[in-house]
Scaffold this active site. Structure first.
Site, PDB file in Angstrom:
ATOM      1  N   HIS A  72      19.490   3.987  -5.463  1.00 22.83           N
ATOM      2  CA  HIS A  72      18.687   3.244  -4.446  1.00 22.83           C
ATOM      3  C   HIS A  72      17.995   1.912  -4.640  1.00 22.83           C
ATOM      4  O   HIS A  72      17.652   1.464  -5.352  1.00 22.83           O
ATOM      5  CB  HIS A  72      17.344   4.255  -4.004  1.00 22.83           C
ATOM      6  CG  HIS A  72      17.572   5.480  -3.495  1.00 22.83           C
ATOM      7  ND1 HIS A  72      16.725   6.248  -2.662  1.00 22.83           N
ATOM      8  CD2 HIS A  72      18.663   6.200  -3.157  1.00 22.83           C
ATOM      9  CE1 HIS A  72      17.366   7.200  -2.280  1.00 22.83           C
ATOM     10  NE2 HIS A  72      18.442   7.260  -2.316  1.00 22.83           N
ATOM     11  N   TYR A 200       7.798   6.377   2.823  1.00 26.83           N
ATOM     12  CA  TYR A 200       6.320   6.530   2.556  1.00 26.83           C
ATOM     13  C   TYR A 200       5.535   6.236   3.635  1.00 26.83           C
ATOM     14  O   TYR A 200       5.648   5.185   4.108  1.00 26.83           O
ATOM     15  CB  TYR A 200       5.751   5.608   1.343  1.00 26.83           C
ATOM     16  CG  TYR A 200       6.426   5.787   0.043  1.00 26.83           C
ATOM     17  CD1 TYR A 200       5.713   6.650  -1.139  1.00 26.83           C
ATOM     18  CD2 TYR A 200       7.674   5.182  -0.422  1.00 26.83           C
ATOM     19  CE1 TYR A 200       6.101   6.904  -2.163  1.00 26.83           C
ATOM     20  CE2 TYR A 200       8.111   5.625  -1.629  1.00 26.83           C
ATOM     21  CZ  TYR A 200       7.473   6.284  -2.526  1.00 26.83           C
ATOM     22  OH  TYR A 200       7.717   6.597  -3.904  1.00 26.83           O
ATOM     23  N   PRO A 292       1.787  11.109  -8.208  1.00 30.69           N
ATOM     24  CA  PRO A 292       3.166  11.033  -7.844  1.00 30.69           C
ATOM     25  C   PRO A 292       3.605   9.767  -6.842  1.00 30.69           C
ATOM     26  O   PRO A 292       4.799   9.587  -6.804  1.00 30.69           O
ATOM     27  CB  PRO A 292       3.548  12.372  -7.378  1.00 30.69           C
ATOM     28  CG  PRO A 292       2.415  12.897  -6.617  1.00 30.69           C
ATOM     29  CD  PRO A 292       1.089  12.374  -7.475  1.00 30.69           C
ATOM     30  N   LYS A 296       5.938   7.523 -11.164  1.00 33.28           N
ATOM     31  CA  LYS A 296       5.663   6.947 -12.334  1.00 33.28           C
ATOM     32  C   LYS A 296       5.642   7.826 -13.356  1.00 33.28           C
ATOM     33  O   LYS A 296       5.663   7.684 -15.083  1.00 33.28           O
ATOM     34  CB  LYS A 296       4.581   5.880 -12.667  1.00 33.28           C
ATOM     35  CG  LYS A 296       4.712   4.551 -11.787  1.00 33.28           C
ATOM     36  CD  LYS A 296       5.759   4.025 -12.087  1.00 33.28           C
ATOM     37  CE  LYS A 296       6.130   2.648 -11.261  1.00 33.28           C
ATOM     38  NZ  LYS A 296       7.495   2.358 -11.509  1.00 33.28           N
ATOM     39  N   TYR A 384       7.689  -1.203  -8.855  1.00 37.49           N
ATOM     40  CA  TYR A 384       8.449   0.271  -8.475  1.00 37.49           C
ATOM     41  C   TYR A 384       9.832   0.392  -9.244  1.00 37.49           C
ATOM     42  O   TYR A 384       9.982   1.514  -9.822  1.00 37.49           O
ATOM     43  CB  TYR A 384       8.862   0.157  -6.950  1.00 37.49           C
ATOM     44  CG  TYR A 384       9.108   1.599  -6.559  1.00 37.49           C
ATOM     45  CD1 TYR A 384       8.121   2.601  -5.885  1.00 37.49           C
ATOM     46  CD2 TYR A 384      10.475   2.116  -6.338  1.00 37.49           C
ATOM     47  CE1 TYR A 384       8.358   3.705  -5.436  1.00 37.49           C
ATOM     48  CE2 TYR A 384      10.767   3.423  -5.733  1.00 37.49           C
ATOM     49  CZ  TYR A 384       9.934   4.178  -5.246  1.00 37.49           C
ATOM     50  OH  TYR A 384       9.965   5.285  -5.082  1.00 37.49           O
TER      51      TYR A 384
END
Length: 389
Positions: A72, A200, A292, A296, A384
Site C-alpha cells: 500500500h 480511517y 491499534p 504499531k 506510519y
C-alpha cells in the site's frame, strides 16, 4: 536440556527472534503454554512497516508475503464526508505491506520446522529462574514430567499476561498506562474491501476503520462503548452502523456478507521500563501495548527483535556485551515514539465522551491542518511507514 537462548512464547516476536538466531547458528528453544493451532487461530493485525518487511526478508520467510501480500502506497483519512489521502510513498519513498499476522506466524512456524529448531507447545507451569545471575534456567511441565532448560539468556516474548514480566520484582520495574474510554468492535468477513487502501474515518457517531487481509477478506471496525457486548450486534446492525460512518461513495460501494469473527477489543497504552533484567529481556507485548489505531503492535515487536538479535549476535560472535547492554535504551527509544504516534492517531480520529465543543473544534482544526500542510502530512507518513531502527 541446554541451549544458548530460551525463548518464552511462540507468537511472531518469539518465532522471528528464533528464526534469526537459528540462521545465525545460535541455538535456541521456544516454549509456549498453548498449542500451535491455538496460536494460528488468533486474529491479529495486518499492516507491516517496511522495516518489518525487511526483517522478514532477513529471516528468509518473505516469499509468500511478497507473493500474496498487498503493498500500500497510502491510506485515507475520512472526515466531513470526504476522503483525504495520505500518500505514503510520495512523502517518504516507502510503503507498507498488508499481510496478516497469522500468515506471518504460519510462515515462521513452517521455517522453524524445516530448520529442525525445537519448539515445545502446551508446556504447563512455565517458570524462569536466576535471570539476575550467570546461570538462568527455565522449567516447565509436559505430560506430567518436569523439564529444565539451562541457557545463557531468556527472551520473554510471551505477551502482556505472560510469566516473563510477572517474574520481575515489582521494585525493579516501572509501568506507564493509559486506558481509553471506548473499544473497537471488529468483524472479519470474506467480502471484498470497500477500498483498495485503508480508510480511517472520524465521524460524529464515532471512529470507523476499513481494513483488509486480502482482496477477498475484509477487516472492519467501529468505535463502541467499553461495556458493549458482541451479542448486541448482528451483522446487519454492524454494517448499517459502519456504512453511516463512511463517506457516501464508500457507503454505496460497500459489499456485505456474513462475518466469521466478531469481537470487542478495549484500547490501552502500556509501557514497562526497563526491558532488560540481568539475562532476561522483555520483547513485544510483554513490555508494551499500543492501541491499534497506528498499526504499531506487531511492528514494535519486530523492532525489539531487531535490537535484541543484533545484541545477541554480537555477544556470541565477538564476546561483546555492548549490544545487549544497550538493548533496553534502544528499544524504549523507539517504543515511546510509537506509543506517542498511536496515542496521537487515537486522539485525532476518535470521539471522546468528555471532549466538549472546544475540544471538538480543536480536533477538526488539527485534521484540517494535517491535510493542508505537507510538513504535517510528512510527519504522519514517516511515523506510519515506520521510523528507522
Amino acid at each position: 536440556m541446554r541451549t544458548k537462548v530460551a525463548i518464552i512464547g511462540s507468537g511472531p516476536s518469539g518465532l522471528l527472534l528464533g528464526q534469526l538466531l537459528t540462521r545465525a547458528g545460535i541455538d535456541n528453544i521456544i516454549v509456549d503454554r498453548v498449542s500451535r493451532d491455538y496460536i494460528l487461530g488468533r486474529v491479529r493485525a495486518g499492516v507491516l512497516e517496511w522495516g518489518t518487511v525487511g526483517l522478514l526478508e532477513q529471516a528468509g520467510v518473505a516469499a509468500r508475503m511478497f507473493a500474496e501480500g498487498l503493498p500500500h502506497d497510502g491510506y485515507s483519512l475520512a472526515f466531513d464526508g470526504r476522503d483525504h489521502r495520505i500518500d505514503l510513498f510520495a512523502l517518504t519513498g516507502k510503503r507498507v505491506m498488508v499481510y496478516g499476522q497469522t500468515e506471518v506466524t504460519r510462515d515462521l512456524m513452517d521455517a522453524r520446522e524445516v530448520a529442525g529448531a525445537p519448539t515445545v507447545y502446551e508446556a504447563n507451569h512455565v517458570q524462569i529462574f536466576d535471570f539476575d545471575g550467570a546461570k538462568p534456567y527455565v522449567t516447565y511441565e509436559k505430560d506430567g514430567v518436569t523439564h529444565r532448560i539451562d541457557c545463557d539468556f531468556i527472551a520473554g516474548c510471551d505477551g502482556f499476561h505472560g510469566v516473563s514480566r510477572k517474574s520481575v520484582p515489582e521494585k525493579s520495574i516501572k509501568t506507564f498506562e493509559k486506558v481509553y474510554p471506548f473499544g473497537w468492535l471488529g468483524i472479519l468477513a470474506d467480502i471484498p474491501p470497500v477500498s483498495h487502501e485503508l480508510i480511517y474515518a472520524n465521524h460524529p457517531r464515532g471512529f470507523a476503520l476499513s481494513s483488509m487481509r486480502s482482496e477477498t477478506r475484509s477487516r472492519y471496525y467501529i468505535q463502541c462503548e467499553l461495556d458493549d457486548k458482541v451479542e448486541n450486534w448482528s451483522d446487519e446492525r454492524f454494517f448499517d452502523e459502519f456504512r453511516r460512518r463512511l463517506p457516501a461513495h464508500h457507503a454505496e460501494a460497500l459489499v456485505v456478507g456474513p462475518s466469521f469473527e466478531k469481537s470487542i477489543a478495549p484500547l490501552r497504552s502500556f509501557v514497562a521500563e526497563p526491558m532488560r533484567f540481568g539475562r532476561l529481556f522483555l520483547v513485544g507485548d510483554s513490555a508494551h501495548i499500543v492501541p491499534p489505531t497506528g498499526a504499531k503492535g506487531l511492528n514494535l515487536a519486530a523492532s525489539d527483535v531487531y535490537y535484541l538479535f543484533n545484541g545477541l549476535q554480537e555477544y556470541f560472535a565477538e564476546k561483546s556485551e555492548a549490544g545487549i547492554d544497550a538493548y533496553s535504551e534502544r528499544a524504549l527509544g523507539r517504543v515511546w515514539k510509537s506509543v506517542r504516534f498511536s496515542w496521537s492517531m487515537t486522539t485525532l480520529m476518535h470521539r471522546f465522551p468528555d471532549t466538549g465543543d472546544f475540544g471538538q473544534k480543536i480536533q477538526e482544526s488539527e485534521l484540517d491542518y494535517l491535510i493542508h500542510s505537507k510538513a504535517a502530512s510528512t510527519a504522519m507518513a514517516e511515523n506510519y511507514v515506520g521510523l528507522p531502527y
